[in-house]
Scaffold this motif. Sequence first.
Motif, mmCIF file in Angstrom:
data_model
loop_
_atom_site.group_PDB
_atom_site.id
_atom_site.type_symbol
_atom_site.label_atom_id
_atom_site.label_comp_id
_atom_site.label_asym_id
_atom_site.label_seq_id
_atom_site.Cartn_x
_atom_site.Cartn_y
_atom_site.Cartn_z
ATOM 1 N N THR A 228 0.836 -1.191 0.000
ATOM 2 C CA THR A 228 0.000 0.000 0.000
ATOM 3 C C THR A 228 0.874 1.245 0.000
ATOM 4 O O THR A 228 1.706 1.425 0.884
ATOM 5 N N ASP A 275 -1.563 7.900 -6.669
ATOM 6 C CA ASP A 275 -2.534 7.103 -5.918
ATOM 7 C C ASP A 275 -2.203 5.621 -6.021
ATOM 8 O O ASP A 275 -2.020 5.086 -7.123
ATOM 9 N N GLU A 276 -2.110 4.983 -4.852
ATOM 10 C CA GLU A 276 -1.827 3.555 -4.750
ATOM 11 C C GLU A 276 -0.484 3.179 -5.378
ATOM 12 O O GLU A 276 -0.238 2.021 -5.692
ATOM 13 N N GLU A 278 0.833 3.874 -8.365
ATOM 14 C CA GLU A 278 0.744 3.359 -9.723
ATOM 15 C C GLU A 278 1.987 3.665 -10.564
ATOM 16 O O GLU A 278 2.228 2.999 -11.572
#
Length: 391
Positions: A228, A275-276, A278
């Motif tokens: 994460t 985000d995350e 990527e």
Amino acid sequence: MNYAAETSLGVVTIRAFNMADKFFENYLKLIDSDARLFFYSNAAMEWVVLRIEVLQNLTLFTAAFLLVLLPKGFIAPGLVGLSLSYALSLTGTQIFLTRWYSSLSNYIISVERIKQFMHIPSEPPAIVEDMRPLSSWPSKGRIELQALKIRYRPNSPLVLKDITCTFKEGARVGVVGRTGSGKTTLISALFRLVEPASGKILVDGLDICSIGLKDLRMKLSIIPQEPTLFKGSVRTNLDPLGLYSDDDIWKALEKCQLKATISSLPNLLDSSVSDEGENWSAGQRQLFCLGRVLLKRNKILVLDEATASIDSATDAVLQRIIRQEFSKCTVITVAHRVPTVIDSDMVMVLSYGKLIEYDEPSKLLETKSSFAKLVAEYWSSSRRNSYQHFN
């Protein structure tokens, strides 16, 4: 909305497999399904109102017809008009009340959901002032499970059934078992994501259920199966609370073999993370998680199938760094690949929530144990896959 969000995240893969039309078709079906509910609700509302209007008009016509048939002089003409006006007004009021009550019945469901959420039991407190552990706790990392029983809901069956064993300080413990055996539940109980139905978990002799969640979770480290990352910078992802200096962060990056990659970026530790995560590969995201635990240097480290989604080369790097940097820590590995736990000090085998074996892997392999069967199945499957790939 969930489908649209998931599709946008995987749009590259969808286009690569030329499945854009299929996903668009599914999206239209979901829109139709959602709109169908509103159509049925509005249609039922109009049907009810129409029936009420017909009945009310029939009643009004009957009353007016009877008033007209009354003998002349029996009732004043003005009173007839007043009665008809009152009946018309009453009809309109009843129609309005019917619509209002129907709408209220539909939207009151939201209030029912809020009431349900208000009665959901909250987590235990983050800090229990009277039971705060020492700053050096845990100094050894010894974990004792005493008749541990776990269930997710009060009336549900037990997921872990009377687990009793001891993870010695500094030991490497592998937890294996088939799907649904209770491996992840055991880790959830250690972090108190789910509270024990009975039994205890002692860490260096201290019952973890007697202290606050923050005091417990700050002293445990975990590398999850799905790494994460959060939108921000490299620094905030490695040190979200800002507890460590840049020098400590660079040392952690060097140990997890990310220093060269970060050093080549123009903004160094301030380089962006989307985000995350990527904009980073799966292996790099897993190494980021390793960097976090290297910064914290806790005595207990949990690997929750941390190598399940990465290649064998990154898996080997990860295992080597853990052996070097956490040689004096208690390491609990929930295994996805059997070779990951072959070199563990102890192996715990779970089956349907029960502890069926807990011993050194060499001893378990010498007997017809469940662990030996899992190892044999793994190697048989690996050879078969290698043969098919070669052909």
